[in-house]
Design a protein around this motif. Structure first.
Motif, PDB file in Angstrom:
ATOM      1  N   SER A 113      -2.395  13.732   1.791  1.00  0.00           N
ATOM      2  CA  SER A 113      -3.332  12.741   2.312  1.00  0.00           C
ATOM      3  C   SER A 113      -3.485  12.901   3.815  1.00  0.00           C
ATOM      4  O   SER A 113      -2.543  13.260   4.512  1.00  0.00           O
ATOM      5  N   ASP A 141      -4.996  10.149   5.253  1.00  0.00           N
ATOM      6  CA  ASP A 141      -5.190   8.724   5.507  1.00  0.00           C
ATOM      7  C   ASP A 141      -3.876   8.136   6.044  1.00  0.00           C
ATOM      8  O   ASP A 141      -2.946   7.871   5.291  1.00  0.00           O
ATOM      9  N   GLU A 155      -3.012   5.245   7.244  1.00  0.00           N
ATOM     10  CA  GLU A 155      -2.632   3.921   6.741  1.00  0.00           C
ATOM     11  C   GLU A 155      -1.988   4.052   5.358  1.00  0.00           C
ATOM     12  O   GLU A 155      -0.952   3.434   5.075  1.00  0.00           O
ATOM     13  N   LEU A 156      -2.573   4.867   4.514  1.00  0.00           N
ATOM     14  CA  LEU A 156      -2.026   5.097   3.181  1.00  0.00           C
ATOM     15  C   LEU A 156      -0.658   5.768   3.264  1.00  0.00           C
ATOM     16  O   LEU A 156       0.282   5.374   2.563  1.00  0.00           O
ATOM     17  N   ASP A 170      -4.237  12.091  -2.497  1.00  0.00           N
ATOM     18  CA  ASP A 170      -5.420  11.397  -1.985  1.00  0.00           C
ATOM     19  C   ASP A 170      -6.585  12.348  -2.233  1.00  0.00           C
ATOM     20  O   ASP A 170      -6.691  13.400  -1.604  1.00  0.00           O
ATOM     21  N   ILE A 179      -5.159   8.762  -5.771  1.00  0.00           N
ATOM     22  CA  ILE A 179      -5.865   7.737  -5.014  1.00  0.00           C
ATOM     23  C   ILE A 179      -7.195   8.347  -4.590  1.00  0.00           C
ATOM     24  O   ILE A 179      -7.228   9.450  -4.053  1.00  0.00           O
ATOM     25  N   LYS A 217      -9.814   3.424  -3.804  1.00  0.00           N
ATOM     26  CA  LYS A 217      -9.699   2.822  -2.475  1.00  0.00           C
ATOM     27  C   LYS A 217     -10.720   1.703  -2.319  1.00  0.00           C
ATOM     28  O   LYS A 217     -11.829   1.840  -2.798  1.00  0.00           O
ATOM     29  N   CYS A 232      -6.891   0.458  -2.067  1.00  0.00           N
ATOM     30  CA  CYS A 232      -5.881   0.304  -3.114  1.00  0.00           C
ATOM     31  C   CYS A 232      -5.345  -1.121  -3.167  1.00  0.00           C
ATOM     32  O   CYS A 232      -5.260  -1.789  -2.150  1.00  0.00           O
ATOM     33  N   CYS A 274      -2.346  -2.809  -3.016  1.00  0.00           N
ATOM     34  CA  CYS A 274      -1.029  -2.407  -2.507  1.00  0.00           C
ATOM     35  C   CYS A 274       0.119  -2.895  -3.378  1.00  0.00           C
ATOM     36  O   CYS A 274       1.112  -2.194  -3.542  1.00  0.00           O
TER      37      CYS A 274
END
Length: 128
Positions: A10, A12, A14-15, A56, A83, A106, A108, A110
């Motif tokens: 990924s 991302d 934040e992910l 991702d 994801i 997305k 997601c 959490c």
């Protein structure tokens, strides 16, 4: 005891932060924020042999399906969480048949994602 490995493909951030905090120290985390090709991602997966593979789709598309087919073809047990930003039902059906244990669109949920990650990590620790 040796920690099970978790690979995250990924870019991302934040992910990645969320997943890393969900896993804590229960598993060795290997993060790939970029890949040159799906063949590279496949080779990295073979070499590292993770118990959990978190993909991702935004990083490996449009090659997600071929990547998953390759992973499935080697026959080793990997738990796969995908994801994606792709809301297509056809895409969801296709990847679900390729060994994806959990499929999340997305943004997601959490809580659900954390529950899946936690249960997979606990399961892989207990079967070792």
């Amino acid at each position: 005891p040796t920690l099970q490995k978790t690979i995250i493909f990924s870019k991302d951030e934040e992910l990645i932060r969320f997943i890393s905090s969900s896993i804590n120290s229960e598993s060795e985390i290997i993060i790939y924020r970029s890949i040159d090709s799906p063949i590279d991602a496949f080779a990295l997966t073979i070499v590292e042999h993770p118990a959990l593979l978190i993909i991702d789709d935004d990083l490996i598309k449009p090659n997600t399906v071929s990547f998953l087919k390759n992973i499935k073809s080697i026959g080793k047990q990997n738990f796969i969480i995908l994801i994606t930003s792709n809301e297509s039902l056809d895409f969801g059906r296709e990847v679900s048949s390729l060994g994806v244990l959990h499929y999340s669109i997305k943004p997601c949920n959490c809580v659900i994602l954390n529950e899946f990650i936690t249960s997979i990590i606990k399961y892989t620790i207990n079967i070792k």
